[in-house]
Design a protein around this motif. Structure first.
Motif, PDB file in Angstrom:
ATOM      1  N   UNK A   1     -11.389  -4.114  14.243  1.00 18.48           N
ATOM      2  CA  UNK A   1     -11.710  -3.429  15.619  1.00 18.48           C
ATOM      3  C   UNK A   1     -10.406  -3.285  16.344  1.00 18.48           C
ATOM      4  N   UNK A   2      -9.852  -1.961  16.924  1.00 21.93           N
ATOM      5  CA  UNK A   2      -8.887  -1.817  17.540  1.00 21.93           C
ATOM      6  C   UNK A   2      -8.632  -2.734  18.655  1.00 21.93           C
ATOM      7  N   UNK A   3      -7.194  -3.078  19.178  1.00 25.80           N
ATOM      8  CA  UNK A   3      -6.842  -3.560  20.349  1.00 25.80           C
ATOM      9  C   UNK A   3      -6.287  -2.574  21.429  1.00 25.80           C
ATOM     10  N   UNK A   4      -7.283  -2.095  22.401  1.00 27.91           N
ATOM     11  CA  UNK A   4      -7.036  -1.111  22.930  1.00 27.91           C
ATOM     12  C   UNK A   4      -6.494  -1.627  24.481  1.00 27.91           C
ATOM     13  N   UNK A   5      -5.841  -0.705  25.123  1.00 30.06           N
ATOM     14  CA  UNK A   5      -5.118  -1.080  26.556  1.00 30.06           C
ATOM     15  C   UNK A   5      -6.084  -1.514  27.491  1.00 30.06           C
ATOM     16  N   UNK A   6      -7.293  -0.846  27.420  1.00 26.94           N
ATOM     17  CA  UNK A   6      -8.574  -1.315  28.393  1.00 26.94           C
ATOM     18  C   UNK A   6      -9.080  -2.897  28.182  1.00 26.94           C
ATOM     19  N   UNK A   7      -8.892  -3.091  27.062  1.00 22.23           N
ATOM     20  CA  UNK A   7      -9.617  -4.322  26.310  1.00 22.23           C
ATOM     21  C   UNK A   7      -8.665  -5.295  26.804  1.00 22.23           C
ATOM     22  N   UNK A   8      -7.201  -5.094  26.599  1.00 22.11           N
ATOM     23  CA  UNK A   8      -6.159  -6.059  27.019  1.00 22.11           C
ATOM     24  C   UNK A   8      -5.952  -6.278  28.457  1.00 22.11           C
TER      25      UNK A   8
END
Length: 302
Positions: free
Chosen positions: A267-274
Motif C-alpha cells: 500500500x502506498x504512503x501518500x501525502x494525505x495519509x501522512x
C-alpha cells in the motif's frame, strides 16, 4: 548500586520491548482484516474473530464465573458497543479501503474516551485535550477527503472513526457499570456475548465461494493473536506499569499498521495519509498530556 541500576535498565528495556510487541500485534490486525475481509465479508470475519478471541480467554471467564453472575445482560449490551459494532465497522472499512486508513483512525479512541469521560463523569477536558480533539478530527477530515492510490476512502475513514467512537464509549461504560470485575475475564465475556449475537447474521451471510488459505490464516490469527492473546497481554502490562505508560501503545499501533500494509501489501504512503496521521497522532499526544486535576477530583468522595 550498579547491580540495582542494571536490573532497572533491563526491566525498562523489557517494558519497551513488550509495548513495541503489543503495538506490532495490534497494528497487524488491520493488515489481517485487509487480507480476510474481502473474501469472508465483514459479518463472517467478525464472527470468527470474536469466537477465536473468546476461546483464548475462556479460562479467565470460567475462573471469574461467580463474579459475572447477574451481569450478563449488561455484558451483552456493552459487548455490542465494545466488540460487535466496532469490529464490524473496521472489517467493512478494510474490505473497501487500504488498511492504513483504519489503523490511523483507530488512534482517535483515546481522544473520544477523554471526551466521553468529561460528559459521563464530569472530568475536565482542559485546553490541550480540546485542541487535541480538534486536531484529530481535522486529520479524519483530511483522510476522508483525499483518495488513496486513486481509491475514494471517505466512507471507510468515517466507519473506522465511528468504531473508535464506540471504543471510547465502551471504556467509560465498563468503568461505570462493570468496575471491579477481573478485566481479562470481562474482555472474554464481552467477546463471547458478541459472538453469540453476531452468529445468526454470520451464518446467514456466510460466503458460498471457496476461501483461500491466506484468508483463513488471517482470520484465525486475527482472533487468536490480535484479539485473545493481545487482550491478555494488555492487562498484564496494565498491572505491571499502569495505564498511563501502557497508553503509549496508542502511538505505535498506527505506525505498525501503516508499515505492515506498506511492506506486505504494497500500500502506498501518500501525502494525505501522512498529513492525517500527523494531525491525529499529534492530537492524541496532546490529549494524553498530564493535566492538573481539579480540587474536587483530587479529594476522595464520601
Amino acid at each position: 548500586m550498579t547491580s540495582l541500576n542494571s536490573t532497572k535498565s533491563t526491566s525498562e528495556l523489557r517494558v519497551m520491548a513488550e509495548l513495541t510487541l503489543l503495538g506490532a500485534i495490534w497494528g497487524g490486525s488491520f493488515l489481517l482484516m485487509r487480507v480476510a475481509a474481502p473474501e469472508f465479508g465483514p459479518l463472517a470475519l467478525v464472527e470468527l474473530r470474536l469466537a477465536f478471541g473468546a476461546l483464548v480467554l475462556l479460562p479467565f471467564v470460567y475462573r471469574a464465573r461467580r463474579q459475572l453472575e447477574g451481569r450478563w445482560v449488561t455484558l451483552f449490551l456493552i459487548g455490542i458497543i465494545n466488540s460487535a459494532v466496532p469490529f464490524l465497522l473496521f472489517a467493512w472499512a478494510t474490505a473497501v479501503a487500504p488498511a492504513a486508513i483504519a489503523a490511523i483512525a483507530n488512534s482517535m479512541t483515546a481522544l473520544f474516551a477523554a471526551l466521553i469521560a468529561g460528559w459521563m463523569f464530569g472530568e475536565r477536558l482542559g485546553p490541550r485535550r480540546c485542541i487535541g480533539l480538534l486536531a484529530g478530527m481535522a486529520g479524519v477530515i483530511v483522510m476522508a477527503g483525499i483518495p488513496m492510490a486513486g481509491v475514494p476512502v471517505g466512507w471507510a475513514a468515517l466507519a473506522a472513526t465511528a468504531a473508535a467512537l464506540c471504543y471510547g464509549f465502551s471504556g467509560n461504560l465498563v468503568r461505570r457499570y462493570l468496575g471491579g470485575l477481573p478485566p481479562v475475564a470481562l474482555g472474554g465475556a464481552t467477546l463471547a456475548c458478541s459472538a453469540l449475537l453476531v452468529l445468526p447474521l454470520a451464518l446467514l451471510y456466510w460466503p458460498e465461494h471457496d476461501i483461500s488459505p491466506a484468508a483463513w490464516g488471517s482470520a484465525i490469527m486475527l482472533g487468536v493473536l490480535c484479539t485473545g492473546i493481545a487482550y491478555a497481554f494488555l492487562f498484564r502490562l496494565l498491572d505491571r506499569i499502569g495505564a498511563a505508560r501502557t497508553a503509549t501503545v496508542t502511538y505505535l499501533v498506527p505506525l505498525f499498521g501503516v508499515a505492515w500494509a506498506w511492506i506486505i501489501l504494497g500500500e502506498p504512503l501518500t501525502t494525505g495519509t501522512l498529513i492525517a496521521g500527523i494531525l491525529i497522532l499529534g492530537g492524541v499526544a496532546l490529549g494524553q498530556s498530564r493535566q492538573p486535576a481539579p480540587a474536587a477530583l483530587k479529594q476522595p468522595r464520601a
